[in-house]
Every structure is written in structure tokens, then in C-alpha cells.
Write a protein that holds these residues in place. Structure first.
Motif, PDB file in Angstrom:
ATOM      1  N   SER A 133       4.696 134.866  -1.821  1.00  0.00           N
ATOM      2  CA  SER A 133       5.364 134.729  -3.113  1.00  0.00           C
ATOM      3  C   SER A 133       6.824 134.313  -2.945  1.00  0.00           C
ATOM      4  N   TYR A 134       7.545 134.984  -2.047  1.00  0.00           N
ATOM      5  CA  TYR A 134       8.966 134.683  -1.848  1.00  0.00           C
ATOM      6  C   TYR A 134       9.168 133.243  -1.386  1.00  0.00           C
ATOM      7  N   ILE A 135       8.424 132.840  -0.365  1.00  0.00           N
ATOM      8  CA  ILE A 135       8.585 131.484   0.178  1.00  0.00           C
ATOM      9  C   ILE A 135       8.210 130.444  -0.868  1.00  0.00           C
ATOM     10  N   THR A 136       7.135 130.671  -1.591  1.00  0.00           N
ATOM     11  CA  THR A 136       6.702 129.712  -2.608  1.00  0.00           C
ATOM     12  C   THR A 136       7.745 129.575  -3.708  1.00  0.00           C
ATOM     13  N   ILE A 150      13.162 118.438   6.490  1.00  0.00           N
ATOM     14  CA  ILE A 150      13.500 119.656   5.757  1.00  0.00           C
ATOM     15  C   ILE A 150      12.624 120.817   6.228  1.00  0.00           C
ATOM     16  N   VAL A 151      11.332 120.573   6.370  1.00  0.00           N
ATOM     17  CA  VAL A 151      10.421 121.631   6.831  1.00  0.00           C
ATOM     18  C   VAL A 151      10.825 122.095   8.229  1.00  0.00           C
ATOM     19  N   ILE A 152      11.078 121.151   9.126  1.00  0.00           N
ATOM     20  CA  ILE A 152      11.468 121.502  10.497  1.00  0.00           C
ATOM     21  C   ILE A 152      12.824 122.206  10.503  1.00  0.00           C
ATOM     22  N   GLY A 153      13.775 121.673   9.746  1.00  0.00           N
ATOM     23  CA  GLY A 153      15.103 122.287   9.691  1.00  0.00           C
ATOM     24  C   GLY A 153      15.055 123.713   9.172  1.00  0.00           C
ATOM     25  N   CYS A 154      14.288 123.946   8.104  1.00  0.00           N
ATOM     26  CA  CYS A 154      14.158 125.311   7.564  1.00  0.00           C
ATOM     27  C   CYS A 154      13.452 126.223   8.561  1.00  0.00           C
ATOM     28  N   GLY A 155      12.437 125.718   9.227  1.00  0.00           N
ATOM     29  CA  GLY A 155      11.750 126.521  10.239  1.00  0.00           C
ATOM     30  C   GLY A 155      12.686 126.908  11.368  1.00  0.00           C
ATOM     31  N   LEU A 156      13.510 125.964  11.810  1.00  0.00           N
ATOM     32  CA  LEU A 156      14.471 126.271  12.866  1.00  0.00           C
ATOM     33  C   LEU A 156      15.525 127.270  12.394  1.00  0.00           C
ATOM     34  N   GLN A 157      15.915 127.171  11.123  1.00  0.00           N
ATOM     35  CA  GLN A 157      16.862 128.146  10.578  1.00  0.00           C
ATOM     36  C   GLN A 157      16.285 129.555  10.633  1.00  0.00           C
ATOM     37  N   ILE A 158      15.030 129.696  10.283  1.00  0.00           N
ATOM     38  CA  ILE A 158      14.390 131.010  10.308  1.00  0.00           C
ATOM     39  C   ILE A 158      14.335 131.529  11.738  1.00  0.00           C
ATOM     40  N   ALA A 216      16.471 131.597   4.821  1.00  0.00           N
ATOM     41  CA  ALA A 216      16.275 131.905   6.239  1.00  0.00           C
ATOM     42  C   ALA A 216      16.728 133.324   6.568  1.00  0.00           C
ATOM     43  N   ILE A 217      17.871 133.711   6.059  1.00  0.00           N
ATOM     44  CA  ILE A 217      18.377 135.053   6.346  1.00  0.00           C
ATOM     45  C   ILE A 217      17.490 136.114   5.709  1.00  0.00           C
ATOM     46  N   ASN A 218      17.081 135.893   4.466  1.00  0.00           N
ATOM     47  CA  ASN A 218      16.201 136.864   3.809  1.00  0.00           C
ATOM     48  C   ASN A 218      14.863 136.996   4.522  1.00  0.00           C
ATOM     49  N   VAL A 219      14.288 135.881   4.915  1.00  0.00           N
ATOM     50  CA  VAL A 219      13.007 135.925   5.625  1.00  0.00           C
ATOM     51  C   VAL A 219      13.179 136.649   6.958  1.00  0.00           C
ATOM     52  N   ALA A 220      14.258 136.355   7.658  1.00  0.00           N
ATOM     53  CA  ALA A 220      14.493 137.026   8.939  1.00  0.00           C
ATOM     54  C   ALA A 220      14.698 138.522   8.741  1.00  0.00           C
ATOM     55  N   LEU A 221      15.464 138.903   7.734  1.00  0.00           N
ATOM     56  CA  LEU A 221      15.729 140.320   7.472  1.00  0.00           C
ATOM     57  C   LEU A 221      14.474 141.079   7.054  1.00  0.00           C
ATOM     58  N   ILE A 222      13.692 140.473   6.189  1.00  0.00           N
ATOM     59  CA  ILE A 222      12.571 141.186   5.591  1.00  0.00           C
ATOM     60  C   ILE A 222      11.293 141.080   6.419  1.00  0.00           C
ATOM     61  N   THR A 236      11.484 141.073  11.280  1.00  0.00           N
ATOM     62  CA  THR A 236      11.708 142.314  12.037  1.00  0.00           C
ATOM     63  C   THR A 236      10.401 143.002  12.401  1.00  0.00           C
ATOM     64  N   ASN A 237       9.342 142.769  11.639  1.00  0.00           N
ATOM     65  CA  ASN A 237       8.050 143.422  11.894  1.00  0.00           C
ATOM     66  C   ASN A 237       6.988 142.468  12.426  1.00  0.00           C
ATOM     67  N   SER A 238       7.338 141.212  12.630  1.00  0.00           N
ATOM     68  CA  SER A 238       6.353 140.221  13.059  1.00  0.00           C
ATOM     69  C   SER A 238       6.950 139.325  14.131  1.00  0.00           C
ATOM     70  N   ASN A 239       6.088 138.594  14.787  1.00  0.00           N
ATOM     71  CA  ASN A 239       6.507 137.595  15.757  1.00  0.00           C
ATOM     72  C   ASN A 239       7.269 136.490  15.017  1.00  0.00           C
ATOM     73  N   ILE A 240       8.443 136.135  15.508  1.00  0.00           N
ATOM     74  CA  ILE A 240       9.284 135.147  14.829  1.00  0.00           C
ATOM     75  C   ILE A 240       8.580 133.794  14.710  1.00  0.00           C
ATOM     76  N   LEU A 241       7.789 133.414  15.711  1.00  0.00           N
ATOM     77  CA  LEU A 241       7.078 132.133  15.636  1.00  0.00           C
ATOM     78  C   LEU A 241       6.030 132.155  14.530  1.00  0.00           C
ATOM     79  N   THR A 242       5.368 133.278  14.346  1.00  0.00           N
ATOM     80  CA  THR A 242       4.384 133.410  13.270  1.00  0.00           C
ATOM     81  C   THR A 242       5.064 133.296  11.914  1.00  0.00           C
ATOM     82  N   VAL A 243       6.197 133.962  11.773  1.00  0.00           N
ATOM     83  CA  VAL A 243       6.952 133.900  10.521  1.00  0.00           C
ATOM     84  C   VAL A 243       7.442 132.478  10.270  1.00  0.00           C
ATOM     85  N   MET A 244       7.967 131.847  11.311  1.00  0.00           N
ATOM     86  CA  MET A 244       8.472 130.479  11.181  1.00  0.00           C
ATOM     87  C   MET A 244       7.357 129.520  10.760  1.00  0.00           C
TER      88      MET A 244
END
Length: 193
Positions: free
Chosen positions: A8-11, A43-51, A121-127, A130-138
Motif C-alpha cells: 500500500s505504501y509503495i503504491t 527512476i526505478v533503478i535510482g529509487c531502488g538504489l536509494q532504498i 527511501a528513508i521511510n521504507v528503510a526505517l519501516i 529493519t526486519n527484512s533482507n535489504i535486497l528483498t525490500v529493494m
């Protein structure tokens, strides 16, 4: 990553108006979907790298944000003002052959000065990171982000077919420039308050 709040958040953050989506719609109108796809990918790659960056360097980032928040905002807003001017001054359809849409690298680098992308990116990283693999989240972010921003490029492409008259294209580009200008001014007011 099948967490409903993540999806929901990402969408919502990816599909709502912001600098990326205004630029994608404008590029779609002026250049069509095919020539806009490298920008979409960037944009997709840049946002993924930001996360990934925000997730890996979260502690450093949180300490650093207080010091760089205003300079980063001013830099990002300066770039957005320049983009507003470039959109406003866009050429008529018959003169567009000289112009080019943002490249894959340009789309990725644009994320460095895009305040909304940093917020995501900061919100996704914070929320979520922290509980998942960063590559999976990205990767989850990138998969959800792509159709949302592609929609803006496709809408621009479809609208572009109706804006082949110089005055209509000029009006559209002026409205997009004004929207980006107003967004930028709002961000500057918030940052300086």
C-alpha cells in the motif's frame, strides 16, 4: 515481501503526483512512451538504489540528515526550479527533434535531488528494511514502483497524441511547469519554516 502495508505504501507513494511523475507525463507527451522508457528504468533503478543506500546506512543517515536536510532541500529545489523552467520553455511539436528525454542514467541520478524519492527511501528503510533482507525490500519496491510510474509515462504518451497542436502542447507544458514550480515552492516553504 507480501506485507499489505508495504504494498500500500509503495503504491500510494509511487502513483501520486511528484517530480518523477510530472517529468514522466511531460516526457510521454513530448517524446512518446518508447523514448521515455529509459527514464522510467532509470527512476526505478535510482529509487531502488536509494532504498539500498538508506537501508545499509540508516544509522549514519539519521545522524547526518539534520546537517544536510536544508542544503539537500535547497539543491533539490534549485534543480526542480530549473526543470520547471525547461518544461515551460519546451519547444513546439515541429521543433522537438533536437530535444531528448531524460536517459536511464539521468533518471537514476535525478533521484539524488528528488525530495519525495528520499522520503520514500528513508521511510521504507526505517519501516521495512529493519526486519527484512535489504535486497528483498529493494526488489519489492522496484516491482511495485515500476507499474505506478509507467502509468504516468503511458498517460503522457496518450495525451501527446491529442497535443500535437503547438498551442495545446505549450499550454500542457506550461501547466506541468506550474505544477512543478508550485510543488517546489511548497517544499521550500516547508523546509525554511
Amino acid at each position: 515481501m507480501l506485507d499489505p502495508s508495504f504494498i500500500s505504501y509503495i503504491t500510494v507513494m509511487s502513483i501520486t503526483p511528484g517530480p518523477n511523475n510530472l517529468m514522466l507525463a511531460t516526457s510521454g507527451v513530448n517524446f512518446g512512451i518508447r523514448r521515455t522508457l529509459p527514464m522510467v528504468s532509470g527512476i526505478v533503478i535510482g529509487c531502488g538504489l536509494q532504498i539500498a543506500l538508506a537501508g545499509v546506512m540508516l544509522d549514519v543517515l539519521l545522524q547526518w540528515m539534520g546537517a544536510v536536510r536544508l542544503p539537500l532541500t535547497l539543491l533539490g529545489c534549485s534543480y526542480l526550479l530549473w526543470l520547471s523552467w525547461k518544461i515551460f520553455r519546451s519547444d513546439a511539436p515541429e521543433l522537438r527533434e533536437k530535444a531528448r528525454p531524460m536517459s536511464l542514467i539521468g533518471g537514476a541520478l535525478f533521484q539524488a535531488v528528488n525530495p519525495k524519492a528520499w522520503l520514500m527511501a528513508i521511510n521504507v528503510a526505517l519501516i521495512y528494511a529493519t526486519n527484512s533482507n535489504i535486497l528483498t525490500v529493494m526488489l519489492g519496491f522496484m516491482l511495485l514502483n515500476l507499474p505506478c510510474i509507467l502509468l504516468w509515462a503511458l498517460m503522457g504518451d496518450r495525451m501527446g497524441r491529442h497535443l500535437q497542436v503547438a498551442w495545446k502542447l505549450r499550454l500542457f507544458n506550461s501547466l506541468m511547469a506550474l505544477s512543478l514550480l508550485m510543488t517546489t515552492l511548497w517544499m521550500l516553504i516547508e523546509a525554511l519554516a
